[in-house]
Write a protein that holds these residues in place. Structure first.
Motif, short mmCIF file in Angstrom:
data_model
loop_
_atom_site.label_atom_id
_atom_site.label_comp_id
_atom_site.label_asym_id
_atom_site.label_seq_id
_atom_site.Cartn_x
_atom_site.Cartn_y
_atom_site.Cartn_z
N LYS A 100 1.02 -1.07 -0.02
CA LYS A 100 0.21 0.13 -0.01
C LYS A 100 0.81 1.26 -0.02
O LYS A 100 0.68 2.14 -0.79
CB LYS A 100 -1.01 0.01 1.38
N ASN A 101 1.93 1.17 0.81
CA ASN A 101 2.86 2.42 0.84
C ASN A 101 3.64 2.56 -0.74
O ASN A 101 3.75 3.82 -1.05
CB ASN A 101 3.86 2.20 2.04
N THR A 102 3.83 1.66 -1.09
CA THR A 102 4.53 1.60 -2.36
C THR A 102 3.62 2.22 -3.50
O THR A 102 4.05 3.19 -4.27
CB THR A 102 4.77 0.22 -3.03
N ILE A 103 2.37 1.87 -3.39
CA ILE A 103 1.35 2.61 -4.23
C ILE A 103 1.32 4.15 -4.03
O ILE A 103 1.21 4.93 -4.82
CB ILE A 103 0.04 2.01 -4.34
N LEU A 104 1.23 4.28 -2.74
CA LEU A 104 0.88 5.73 -2.29
C LEU A 104 2.15 6.74 -2.52
O LEU A 104 2.00 7.84 -2.88
CB LEU A 104 0.32 6.02 -0.67
N LYS A 105 3.29 6.26 -2.53
CA LYS A 105 4.62 6.77 -2.65
C LYS A 105 5.07 6.89 -3.86
O LYS A 105 5.64 8.12 -4.39
CB LYS A 105 5.61 6.02 -1.58
N ASP A 106 4.80 5.99 -4.81
CA ASP A 106 5.27 6.03 -6.11
C ASP A 106 4.48 6.17 -7.29
O ASP A 106 4.85 6.31 -8.42
CB ASP A 106 6.07 4.50 -6.39
N PHE A 107 3.25 6.12 -7.25
CA PHE A 107 2.29 6.35 -8.08
C PHE A 107 2.53 7.60 -8.88
O PHE A 107 2.50 7.68 -10.29
CB PHE A 107 0.72 6.14 -7.78
N ASP A 108 2.51 8.72 -8.27
CA ASP A 108 2.45 9.97 -8.84
C ASP A 108 3.79 10.15 -9.77
O ASP A 108 3.71 10.84 -10.69
CB ASP A 108 2.25 11.36 -7.79
N GLU A 109 4.96 9.61 -9.28
CA GLU A 109 6.16 9.56 -9.65
C GLU A 109 6.37 9.10 -10.93
O GLU A 109 6.63 9.31 -12.23
CB GLU A 109 7.23 9.28 -8.83
N LYS A 110 5.53 7.85 -10.83
CA LYS A 110 5.45 7.12 -12.21
C LYS A 110 4.66 7.48 -13.39
O LYS A 110 5.05 7.22 -14.52
CB LYS A 110 5.01 5.59 -11.82
N ILE A 111 3.63 8.24 -12.94
CA ILE A 111 2.67 8.74 -13.94
C ILE A 111 3.52 10.04 -14.50
O ILE A 111 3.63 10.24 -15.94
CB ILE A 111 1.60 9.47 -13.27
N LYS A 112 4.41 10.91 -13.90
CA LYS A 112 5.07 11.94 -14.40
C LYS A 112 6.29 11.06 -15.34
O LYS A 112 6.75 11.60 -16.23
CB LYS A 112 5.83 12.75 -13.26
N SER A 113 6.82 10.06 -15.08
CA SER A 113 7.83 9.44 -15.96
C SER A 113 7.26 9.14 -17.10
O SER A 113 8.04 9.06 -18.15
CB SER A 113 8.64 8.18 -15.16
N VAL A 114 6.10 8.64 -17.10
CA VAL A 114 5.65 8.07 -18.50
C VAL A 114 5.20 9.26 -19.39
O VAL A 114 5.44 9.38 -20.60
CB VAL A 114 4.24 7.33 -18.04
N GLY A 115 4.83 10.22 -18.67
CA GLY A 115 4.52 11.44 -19.46
C GLY A 115 3.49 11.47 -20.57
O GLY A 115 3.65 11.86 -21.76
N SER A 116 2.55 10.70 -20.36
CA SER A 116 1.58 10.45 -21.34
C SER A 116 0.02 10.81 -21.01
O SER A 116 -0.17 10.57 -19.76
CB SER A 116 1.64 8.93 -21.94
N ILE A 117 -0.65 11.29 -22.11
CA ILE A 117 -2.20 11.31 -21.74
C ILE A 117 -3.10 10.30 -22.69
O ILE A 117 -2.61 9.57 -23.44
CB ILE A 117 -2.59 12.68 -21.94
N GLY A 118 -4.26 10.13 -22.22
CA GLY A 118 -5.02 9.43 -22.95
C GLY A 118 -5.91 8.23 -21.96
O GLY A 118 -5.64 8.50 -20.74
N PRO A 119 -6.75 7.40 -22.60
CA PRO A 119 -7.45 6.52 -21.80
C PRO A 119 -6.80 5.64 -20.62
O PRO A 119 -7.05 5.38 -19.75
CB PRO A 119 -8.16 5.73 -22.90
N PHE A 120 -5.71 5.06 -21.33
CA PHE A 120 -4.86 4.21 -20.43
C PHE A 120 -4.44 4.95 -18.96
O PHE A 120 -4.72 4.49 -18.10
CB PHE A 120 -3.58 3.75 -21.18
#
Length: 217
Positions: free
Chosen positions: A131-151
């Motif tokens: 749970k902590n991994t999700i809360l801590k790392d999700f936003d950072e992973k989203i930024k690293s992908v740098g993508s928008i769209g349905p996925f």
């Protein structure tokens, strides 16, 4: 109908999609990260789009990747499946063609591999560390992908449900497993094989979304 679809070139299809979405070629270039000259040559049939181009086009225009593969002339074997699994299996067909043409991933891709990984991550999602991994790392992973769209939008919705804690244990475990699949880079197709490394993550999201909808219905 099938013959008419197959006769459409990628250039004609892209022109139609851009017109429907009121997107200029310059704006399309900004959203996909592909330079305008390259897009122009692809649309005017002066250059063949690579699988990487098609993946970015599909994500930006929110259309099935397989449609662009067919329009670009890549061979796709259609499978007859029941209506509930059509989307997943056509996506898998497109992924198989993309992996084959990219020459960077030798293993056979399958939905069962993704399902097995999700099951193992589901157990981890029930732990405090998971749970902590999700809360801590999700936003950072989203930024690293740098993508928008349905996925990406679907992932953000799942993250919102997970952090709210609203849902049954089964639902939160299922959502948590998908978020961990996205966050942890070593999955069925490693994330470092960019941009194809996130195709299996999209399948994971699709599987979870369908499972959640089936529980509601």
């Amino acid at each position: 109908m099938a013959e008419q679809s197959n006769s459409n070139t990628l250039g004609l299809l892209l022109r139609q999609l851009l017109k429907e979405r009121s997107l200029s070629m310059r704006k399309f270039s900004e959203l996909t990260g592909i330079d305008t000259a390259t897009i122009s040559r692809i649309i005017n049939d002066k250059r063949k789009a690579t699988p990487q181009h098609l993946e970015k086009f599909a994500d930006c225009l929110e259309v099935p990747l397989i449609n662009l593969f067919e329009a670009a002339g890549y061979p796709i074997e259609q499978k007859q499946e029941d209506s509930d699994s059509d989307d997943i299996h056509t996506s898998v067909d497109a992924i198989q063609a993309l992996l084959k043409s990219s020459n960077v991933y030798d293993n056979e891709f399958s939905v069962s591999n993704v399902e097995q990984k999700l099951e193992s991550y589901g157990l981890y999602a029930q732990t405090e560390e998971g749970k902590n991994t999700i809360l801590k790392d999700f936003d950072e992973k989203i930024k690293s992908v740098g993508s928008i769209g349905p996925f990406i939008n679907q992932l953000k919705e799942l993250y919102g449900k997970f952090t709210s804690g609203k849902g049954t244990l089964f639902e939160l475990t299922l959502i948590g497993s998908t978020l961990l699949y996205f966050i942890i880079p070593v999955d069925v197709i490693p994330d470092y094989l960019f941009p194809i490394g996130y195709l299996d993550d999209a399948i994971a999201v699709q599987l979870t979304t369908k499972a959640l909808l089936n529980r509601i219905t």
